[in-house]
Design a protein around this motif. Sequence first.
Motif, mmCIF file in Angstrom:
data_model
loop_
_atom_site.group_PDB
_atom_site.id
_atom_site.type_symbol
_atom_site.label_atom_id
_atom_site.label_comp_id
_atom_site.label_asym_id
_atom_site.label_seq_id
_atom_site.Cartn_x
_atom_site.Cartn_y
_atom_site.Cartn_z
ATOM 1 N N PRO A 100 0.825 -1.366 -0.216
ATOM 2 C CA PRO A 100 0.224 0.028 0.297
ATOM 3 C C PRO A 100 1.120 1.340 -0.122
ATOM 4 O O PRO A 100 0.395 2.390 -0.654
ATOM 5 C CB PRO A 100 -1.275 -0.477 1.280
ATOM 6 C CG PRO A 100 -0.471 -1.270 1.353
ATOM 7 C CD PRO A 100 0.561 -2.052 1.130
ATOM 8 N N GLU A 101 1.643 1.354 0.148
ATOM 9 C CA GLU A 101 2.603 2.428 0.953
ATOM 10 C C GLU A 101 3.141 3.022 -0.639
ATOM 11 O O GLU A 101 3.631 4.272 -0.521
ATOM 12 C CB GLU A 101 3.388 2.608 2.151
ATOM 13 C CG GLU A 101 4.867 1.498 1.537
ATOM 14 C CD GLU A 101 4.873 -0.021 1.870
ATOM 15 O OE1 GLU A 101 5.887 -1.096 2.384
ATOM 16 O OE2 GLU A 101 3.439 -0.331 2.300
ATOM 17 N N VAL A 102 3.430 2.400 -1.393
ATOM 18 C CA VAL A 102 3.155 2.751 -3.228
ATOM 19 C C VAL A 102 2.346 2.483 -3.999
ATOM 20 O O VAL A 102 2.765 2.697 -5.204
ATOM 21 C CB VAL A 102 4.522 1.601 -3.503
ATOM 22 C CG1 VAL A 102 5.951 2.104 -2.607
ATOM 23 C CG2 VAL A 102 4.309 0.259 -3.426
ATOM 24 N N ASN A 103 1.368 2.921 -3.410
ATOM 25 C CA ASN A 103 0.006 3.056 -4.544
ATOM 26 C C ASN A 103 0.164 4.315 -5.336
ATOM 27 O O ASN A 103 0.794 5.529 -4.809
ATOM 28 C CB ASN A 103 -0.977 3.020 -3.610
ATOM 29 C CG ASN A 103 -1.497 1.358 -3.851
ATOM 30 O OD1 ASN A 103 -0.902 0.653 -3.309
ATOM 31 N ND2 ASN A 103 -2.733 1.403 -2.677
ATOM 32 N N ALA A 104 -0.392 4.676 -6.337
ATOM 33 C CA ALA A 104 0.079 5.427 -7.075
ATOM 34 C C ALA A 104 -0.644 5.894 -7.674
ATOM 35 O O ALA A 104 -1.851 5.625 -8.581
ATOM 36 C CB ALA A 104 1.527 5.398 -7.919
#
Length: 162
Positions: A100-104
């Motif tokens: 989730p921390e690299v969703n874009a």
Amino acid sequence: MTDERGPVLALYESLIGAWNERDAGAMAALYAPHGSQIGFDGSAFDGPHAIEAALAPIFRDHPTARFVTIVREIRAIGSDALLLRAVAGMIPPGARQIKPEVNAIQSLVAHRHNGAWKIELFQNTPAAFHGRPDDAAALTRELQQAADHPPPERPKRGHHTD
């Protein structure tokens, strides 16, 4: 302008496919001569040569995660230009879960050059949703659903029967 959403969607899918295959040359070939790419960390590169030069060592030296994407919109912004907006998640090598921390949020501007669609701008912006954890969680759930249940592969251009 006839409906050019299909060719621009195919252009975007080729871009994402080249990333997932870790093929810097294939990615760079999709850009217009002065096309630009802005990465997740804000790094900007202009022109196919610079884009390929920036991506090649990343693909060579790092086990990059694969994109899972959902296209939100494709619309005309001129007679020979379209905007594509999408959301993207990434699944690290060997994993099955979206990180989730690299969703874009992704934006692609395509322009028709000599009859062929090319990327003028591709931007991959963090979907941080500061102060809105429910929105971030909802996006992760949606992307995980897309990862777990991918749509059937579209026929390649020129190979469909309708």
